[in-house]
Design an enzyme around this catalytic site. Structure first.
Site, PDB file in Angstrom:
ATOM      1  N   CYS A 262       0.898  -1.167   0.000  1.00 18.23           N
ATOM      2  CA  CYS A 262       0.000   0.000   0.000  1.00 18.23           C
ATOM      3  C   CYS A 262       0.928   1.206   0.000  1.00 18.23           C
ATOM      4  O   CYS A 262       1.276   1.742   1.047  1.00 18.23           O
ATOM      5  CB  CYS A 262      -0.886  -0.022   1.235  1.00 18.23           C
ATOM      6  SG  CYS A 262      -2.161  -1.280   1.153  1.00 18.23           S
ATOM      7  N   ALA A 264       1.333   4.473  -1.732  1.00 16.41           N
ATOM      8  CA  ALA A 264       1.297   5.937  -1.911  1.00 16.41           C
ATOM      9  C   ALA A 264       1.266   6.653  -0.558  1.00 16.41           C
ATOM     10  O   ALA A 264       0.645   6.143   0.375  1.00 16.41           O
ATOM     11  CB  ALA A 264       0.071   6.338  -2.721  1.00 16.41           C
ATOM     12  N   LYS A 268       7.767   5.266   2.080  1.00 20.55           N
ATOM     13  CA  LYS A 268       8.513   4.065   2.488  1.00 20.55           C
ATOM     14  C   LYS A 268       9.160   3.387   1.285  1.00 20.55           C
ATOM     15  O   LYS A 268      10.211   2.766   1.422  1.00 20.55           O
ATOM     16  CB  LYS A 268       7.599   3.116   3.268  1.00 20.55           C
ATOM     17  CG  LYS A 268       7.099   3.772   4.557  1.00 20.55           C
ATOM     18  CD  LYS A 268       6.263   2.867   5.405  1.00 20.55           C
ATOM     19  CE  LYS A 268       5.681   3.627   6.584  1.00 20.55           C
ATOM     20  NZ  LYS A 268       4.594   4.556   6.232  1.00 20.55           N
ATOM     21  N   CYS A 386      -1.166   3.346  11.196  1.00 22.04           N
ATOM     22  CA  CYS A 386      -0.980   4.560  12.009  1.00 22.04           C
ATOM     23  C   CYS A 386      -2.232   4.725  12.869  1.00 22.04           C
ATOM     24  O   CYS A 386      -2.890   5.760  12.846  1.00 22.04           O
ATOM     25  CB  CYS A 386      -0.711   5.785  11.135  1.00 22.04           C
ATOM     26  SG  CYS A 386      -1.969   6.112   9.907  1.00 22.04           S
TER      27      CYS A 386
HETATM   28  C1  SAM Z   1      -1.095   4.398   5.094  1.00 27.06           C
HETATM   29  S1  SAM Z   1      -1.133   4.794   3.392  1.00 27.06           S
HETATM   30  C2  SAM Z   1       0.439   4.244   2.846  1.00 27.06           C
HETATM   31  C3  SAM Z   1       1.576   5.228   3.069  1.00 27.06           C
HETATM   32  C4  SAM Z   1       2.847   4.829   2.330  1.00 27.06           C
HETATM   33  N1  SAM Z   1       3.247   3.470   2.636  1.00 27.06           N
HETATM   34  C5  SAM Z   1       4.010   5.765   2.613  1.00 27.06           C
HETATM   35  O1  SAM Z   1       4.812   5.463   3.492  1.00 27.06           O
HETATM   36  O2  SAM Z   1       4.119   6.795   1.953  1.00 27.06           O
HETATM   37  C6  SAM Z   1      -2.185   3.557   2.771  1.00 27.06           C
HETATM   38  C7  SAM Z   1      -2.330   3.541   1.255  1.00 27.06           C
HETATM   39  O3  SAM Z   1      -3.000   2.339   0.884  1.00 27.06           O
HETATM   40  C8  SAM Z   1      -3.776   2.592  -0.254  1.00 27.06           C
HETATM   41  N2  SAM Z   1      -4.722   1.478  -0.351  1.00 27.06           N
HETATM   42  C9  SAM Z   1      -5.912   1.323   0.280  1.00 27.06           C
HETATM   43  N3  SAM Z   1      -6.483   0.153  -0.063  1.00 27.06           N
HETATM   44  C10 SAM Z   1      -5.628  -0.460  -0.904  1.00 27.06           C
HETATM   45  C11 SAM Z   1      -5.650  -1.705  -1.619  1.00 27.06           C
HETATM   46  N4  SAM Z   1      -6.683  -2.524  -1.506  1.00 27.06           N
HETATM   47  N5  SAM Z   1      -4.616  -1.990  -2.419  1.00 27.06           N
HETATM   48  C12 SAM Z   1      -3.551  -1.144  -2.544  1.00 27.06           C
HETATM   49  N6  SAM Z   1      -3.487   0.050  -1.921  1.00 27.06           N
HETATM   50  C13 SAM Z   1      -4.502   0.372  -1.102  1.00 27.06           C
HETATM   51  C14 SAM Z   1      -4.371   3.947   0.037  1.00 27.06           C
HETATM   52  O4  SAM Z   1      -4.825   4.558  -1.151  1.00 27.06           O
HETATM   53  C15 SAM Z   1      -3.174   4.665   0.666  1.00 27.06           C
HETATM   54  O5  SAM Z   1      -2.442   5.344  -0.316  1.00 27.06           O
END
Ligand code: SAM
Length: 449
Positions: A262, A264, A268, A386
């Site tokens: 996940c 965006a 990370k 988080c």
């Molecule tokens: C907590 S953020 C991640 C932050 C990122 N890891 C960073 O450090 O910059 C969670 C992300 O998961 C994405 N997301 C939610 N459901 C998802 C899915 N089923 N598959 C992939 N990405 C997903 C959201 O759009 C969001 O961008």
């Protein structure tokens, strides 16, 4: 008022419109963007270049006092005013509660803002009277209303109850801390600078900062990213010190195949490329618009110079659509209630509903189950949220382990336990253990037997 600042009346106007958006269920950032668009299209001249930032400050300040403001308004206005008037009063009360300008300026500008709009014009006298009354009664009214936990902690009752259940000894401390302004923390890209050298660079530019984690530097006074030394060149990135811990705990080694499930906005993903050589990283993100931010971050930090990174816009719960074989490390930084980052997003407790917690926990469980088969034997999966709620943290870890006999909880390096509950903190010194200034997180690691 500062001559270079936009008129406070305009900032109050935009913030009031955003407040209405927030109270009808939109995130504050989205509501602010819509309010700015509306303001821009309604005025013949382009808005002041700093109006959006000023309105954001006004709206965020009010949101940090939302429960108090709404309780005060109930006491101060004998009948419910028009929603546009109530919103203007709300954001103006925020300015009176956290003073940045002389109170007479705030009241005068609120009256000007009321007169400038059709919906509030007739109520400008009422706005003036309510605000003057508020000023007179402020100290007693505040003390009286702060007896209510929802006002003292600026969170709905159910939110406070969940937190008490998760952190019986610390919930009050966490809730108090969540009312503060968020710290601005940077991650130093160790491929480009050491933390010590970067601290010296800041010092030579007169910027006060301290180290709060292995690669984390806290700027004591927040700066726009454009003014952060080395930001544009990729020497540093904005990333909370708790968030930085995830990649550090994953124990990635050179050449490994890693899934960032996940991804965006890519904080990370970029960090992975900074800590090990020649990784193959699949960065998966379901939201195509957010995925664009990953690319920007990778470009700015020169991450592709050190790792083979595939950016895949897909649902991480459907591996057949994206997975390239099996992985040695999987990072699941899952979507969650974000109850650990309320300092950054004070609107969160007011947007979530109690049922969201179970719904998000179900989604997290589904993601964990879908990703587990992608892990090689002896591979490791790190689950991160988080959030400080038990359903998304310890309970999620327990139910996952009960469903997968081949998932062995593994001690987190330097922690000694397989789970780390990190409540938000603002400590004083970093002593080579956990970071001292950070948001709230939960981490757990599993190894495939
Ligand atoms: C907590 S953020 C991640 C932050 C990122 N890891 C960073 O450090 O910059 C969670 C992300 O998961 C994405 N997301 C939610 N459901 C998802 C899915 N089923 N598959 C992939 N990405 C997903 C959201 O759009 C969001 O961008």
């Amino acid at each position: 008022m500062n001559a270079n600042a936009p008129p406070l009346a305009d900032a109050l106007h935009v913030a009031a419109s955003a407040w209405r958006g927030l109270r009808s269920g939109n995130s504050l950032d989205r509501a602010l963007a819509a309010a700015m668009d509306e303001f821009t299209s309604a005025t013949p001249v382009p808005p002041h270049p700093r109006l959006a930032a000023a309105a954001k400050d006004v709206a965020y300040t009010a949101t940090r006092h939302l429960a108090l403001i709404e309780a005060m308004l109930e006491k101060l206005a004998h009948r419910a005013p028009h929603p546009a008037v109530a919103a203007l009063l709300a954001v103006t009360l925020g300015q009176l509660l956290a003073p940045r300008h002389a109170t007479y300026v705030v009241v005068d500008q609120a009256v000007q803002a009321a007169k400038a709009q059709g919906e509030t014009r007739a109520a400008s006298g009422f706005v003036n009277a309510v605000l003057r009354n508020a000023l007179r009664r402020m100290p007693t009214l505040r003390a009286e209303l702060e007896q209510q936990p929802t006002v003292a902690f600026n969170a709905p009752r159910w939110w406070i109850d969940r937190l008490r259940e998760a952190e019986p000894a610390h919930f009050a401390q966490i809730l108090q801390l969540q009312r503060q302004l968020p710290p601005l923390v940077l991650r130093v890209n160790r491929r480009r600078d050491s933390v010590e050298a970067y601290l010296q660079r800041l010092q030579s530019e007169g910027i006060e900062a301290s180290r709060v984690g292995p690669t984390a530097v806290w700027l004591h006074t927040p700066l726009p990213v454009a003014d952060i030394p080395g930001f544009a060149a990729g020497d540093v990135s904005v990333q909370d010190a708790g968030a930085q811990l995830a990649v550090q705990l994953l124990q990635v080694e050179d050449g490994m195949r890693v899934l960032d499930a996940c991804a965006a906005p890519g904080g990370k993903t970029a960090q992975l490329a900074e800590i090990a050589d020649n990784l193959t990283i699949d960065a998966v993100e379901v939201d195509a618009v957010r995925a664009e931010r990953i690319e920007e971050n990778l470009r700015r930090t020169h991450a592709r110079g050190h790792a083979l990174i595939r950016l895949l816009v897909a649902d991480a719960a459907q591996p057949a659509r994206y997975a390239h074989g099996r992985y040695q490390r999987i990072l699941l930084d899952a979507p969650c209630t974000a109850s650990g980052i309320v300092r950054r997003h004070p609107d969160i407790p007011w947007l979530r509903r109690p049922a969201d917690v179970a719904q998000l926990a179900t989604l997290q469980g589904r993601l964990l189950d879908a990703l587990w088969p992608l892990l090689e034997p002896a591979g490791r999966l790190l689950y991160v949220v988080c959030s400080v709620f038990a359903e998304e943290g310890p309970r999620q870890a327990e139910t996952f382990a009960s469903r997968h006999a081949d998932a062995r909880p593994l001690a987190l390096p330097g922690i000694g336990e397989s789970q780390l509950r990190l409540p938000p903190a603002h400590g004083s010194r970093w002593l080579h253990g956990l970071p001292s200034v950070h948001d709230g997180f939960f981490f757990t690691m599993f190894e495939k037997t």
